[in-house]
Write an enzyme that holds these catalytic residues in place. Structure first.
Site, PDB file in Angstrom:
ATOM      1  N   HIS A 127      -8.270   3.450   7.225  1.00 28.82           N
ATOM      2  CA  HIS A 127      -7.156   4.334   7.578  1.00 28.82           C
ATOM      3  C   HIS A 127      -7.654   5.778   7.598  1.00 28.82           C
ATOM      4  CE1 HIS A 127      -3.112   5.148   8.549  1.00 28.82           C
ATOM      5  NE2 HIS A 127      -2.753   5.666   7.401  1.00 28.82           N
TER       6      HIS A 127
ATOM      7  N   MET B  35     -12.784  -0.206   8.764  1.00 27.88           N
ATOM      8  CA  MET B  35     -11.415   0.217   8.472  1.00 27.88           C
ATOM      9  C   MET B  35     -11.385   1.230   7.328  1.00 27.88           C
ATOM     10  SD  MET B  35      -9.120  -3.228   8.928  1.00 27.88           S
ATOM     11  CE  MET B  35      -8.480  -3.644  10.542  1.00 27.88           C
TER      12      MET B  35
ATOM     13  N   GLY C 238       0.818  -1.200   0.000  1.00 28.99           N
ATOM     14  CA  GLY C 238       0.000   0.000   0.000  1.00 28.99           C
ATOM     15  C   GLY C 238       0.855   1.254   0.000  1.00 28.99           C
ATOM     16  N   ASN C 239       0.355   2.320   0.624  1.00 36.33           N
ATOM     17  CA  ASN C 239       1.024   3.621   0.569  1.00 36.33           C
ATOM     18  C   ASN C 239       2.465   3.611   1.074  1.00 36.33           C
ATOM     19  OD1 ASN C 239      -0.954   5.237  -0.616  1.00 36.33           O
ATOM     20  ND2 ASN C 239      -2.064   5.446   1.301  1.00 36.33           N
TER      21      ASN C 239
ATOM     22  N   ARG D 288     -25.061   0.444  20.772  1.00 42.92           N
ATOM     23  CA  ARG D 288     -24.218  -0.745  20.710  1.00 42.92           C
ATOM     24  C   ARG D 288     -23.183  -0.541  19.599  1.00 42.92           C
ATOM     25  NH1 ARG D 288     -26.299  -1.110  24.811  1.00 42.92           N
ATOM     26  NH2 ARG D 288     -27.441  -2.870  25.761  1.00 42.92           N
TER      27      ARG D 288
ATOM     28  N   GLN E 110     -12.125  -7.843   8.263  1.00 37.82           N
ATOM     29  CA  GLN E 110     -12.285  -7.238   6.938  1.00 37.82           C
ATOM     30  C   GLN E 110     -11.127  -7.562   5.998  1.00 37.82           C
ATOM     31  OE1 GLN E 110     -13.966  -2.933   7.676  1.00 37.82           O
ATOM     32  NE2 GLN E 110     -13.117  -3.727   9.584  1.00 37.82           N
TER      33      GLN E 110
ATOM     34  N   GLU F  17     -12.925   4.393  10.735  1.00 36.86           N
ATOM     35  CA  GLU F  17     -12.010   4.489  11.878  1.00 36.86           C
ATOM     36  C   GLU F  17     -11.315   5.850  11.943  1.00 36.86           C
ATOM     37  OE1 GLU F  17      -9.000   1.506  11.503  1.00 36.86           O
ATOM     38  OE2 GLU F  17      -8.464   2.073   9.452  1.00 36.86           O
TER      39      GLU F  17
ATOM     40  N   ASP G   5      -8.138  -0.369   1.829  1.00 37.99           N
ATOM     41  CA  ASP G   5      -8.522   1.037   2.003  1.00 37.99           C
ATOM     42  C   ASP G   5      -8.831   1.731   0.682  1.00 37.99           C
ATOM     43  OD1 ASP G   5      -7.927   0.589   4.686  1.00 37.99           O
ATOM     44  OD2 ASP G   5      -5.875   1.311   4.468  1.00 37.99           O
TER      45      ASP G   5
ATOM     46  N   ARG H 150     -32.585   0.638  19.413  1.00 35.05           N
ATOM     47  CA  ARG H 150     -31.240   1.092  19.759  1.00 35.05           C
ATOM     48  C   ARG H 150     -30.560   1.775  18.575  1.00 35.05           C
ATOM     49  NH1 ARG H 150     -29.407  -4.681  22.351  1.00 35.05           N
ATOM     50  NH2 ARG H 150     -30.326  -4.450  24.425  1.00 35.05           N
TER      51      ARG H 150
END
Length: 359
Positions: free
Chosen positions: A180, A178, A111-112, A277, A285, A231, A136, A171
């Site tokens: 990044h 995910m 990746g990066n 929740r 993932q 995230e 990502d 609820r």
């Protein structure tokens, strides 16, 4: 004799084995004499001469296998020029191994951060070809990275499963995904899974906007609300901070909230009194078999990498543009992140659906 080596670096994902298989099968078919080495556990294997000579049989039966047969590890680019524990220059160690094996090319799947190191090695004189992997989908220069579509399937399935329990309870359910620093995975999975609110880093959110969307659903007789949050999602106030200030804030908040979803949940409970929740599928993932899309994509990219090697065109990354496999120079990829544009078609379409994006 053509000698190449491959390594997988950074976080694992689906279809790494598929991409290596695409490279190997193409070379075996079109080159009379070829040797393929595999460095174990990413750049560390190259530094410390942990490798093995791969045979054709090693690439059989791995089309559906997740993870990577070579193992992987993270070697942060920001410390690549910091000597190792024995005082050795990490880059020089890799160059030495490359020369000792008399390699004609190094193929890096990453990746990066992995691409920045790959470009550095290319600038230091090594023949390097890279392949774009990351769930990502934030690698600059390609419309799609392999692993992304498989991760969407898993993330969307998580939201699907939340729906069945959500229908039984009044609820707020938060699913943290995910991605990044980008929102590709959360946006696609959120739309596919039918989330009501989607929060991504590219669009800082207002808690008031989120609360308003939840109350609107309640007033319209909806018993539950499902929020897909990336995230890396941040509030509008956090977005105004410098990187240093935000890092300091996160260090303090980590004692109270394990992640972005828990902070969001606490704010919602405080404002509404509703039960919240949180579900964090995490590394699930990245796991499991690659889906059919990623198998085809990784194979096509692997074949293109092999073609570049046979043509002697190094310092390139095969990429996807308008569903065609093209190439882009490593220098144009390294150090750049592909962000979602706030006015992208898919963002506008999400808004037309009535989805709340937090702003």
């Amino acid at each position: 004799m053509l000698r190449i080596a491959m390594l997988t670096s950074g976080g694992d994902c689906q279809a790494l084995n598929v991409a290596m298989r695409g490279v190997a099968k193409t070379l075996y078919k079109n080159v009379k004499d070829v040797e393929i080495y595999g460095f174990m556990d990413g750049y560390k294997g190259m530094m410390y001469k942990k490798y093995r000579l791969l045979k054709e049989k090693d690439f059989s039966g791995i089309l559906t296998q997740g993870g990577t047969i070579l193992g992987t590890s993270r070697t942060p680019f920001k410390t690549i020029n910091v000597p190792d524990l024995d005082g050795n220059d990490k880059v020089e160690l890799m160059i030495k191994t490359y020369k000792e094996l008399k390699l004609d090319c190094l193929v890096v799947l990453g990746g990066n951060g992995s691409h920045k190191t790959a470009n550095l090695l290319y600038e230091r004189g090594l023949n390097v070809i890279t392949l774009p992997k990351t769930i990502d989908n934030d690698l600059f220069g390609t419309d799609m990275s392999f692993g992304f579509q498989s991760a969407i399937d898993i993330a969307a399935n998580t939201i699907d499963c939340i729906h069945t329990t959500a229908a039984s309870h009044s609820r707020v359910f938060i699913v943290e995904l995910m991605g990044h620093k980008t929102g590709w995975l959360t946006l696609y999975a959120g739309i596919a899974g039918g989330a009501d609110i989607i929060l991504i880093p590219e669009i800082p959110y207002s808690i008031d906007s989120v609360i308003s969307a939840i109350k609107s659903r309640t007033e319209n007789g909806k018993r539950f609300t499902i929020i897909a949050v990336a995230e890396g999602a941040v509030t509008k106030d956090e977005a105004k901070l410098t990187k240093k200030e935000l890092k300091k804030l996160k260090e303090v908040e980590n004692f109270m909230y394990p992640s972005a979803a828990y902070k969001l949940g606490a704010m919602i409970t405080e404002a509404t009194g509703q039960e919240v929740r949180v579900t964090v599928p995490g590394h699930v993932q990245r796991g499991g078999q690659p889906n059919a899309y990623d198998r085809v994509l990784a194979t096509r990219l692997g074949v293109k990498a092999a073609e570049l090697i046979m043509e002697g065109k190094y310092g390139m990354m095969p990429c996807v543009r308008n569903n065609s496999i093209e190439t882009i120079p490593l220098g144009e990829v390294a150090g750049k992140t592909r962000m979602l544009e706030p006015d992208a078609d898919i963002i506008l379409q999400a808004r037309q659906l009535g989805l709340c994006l937090g702003d």
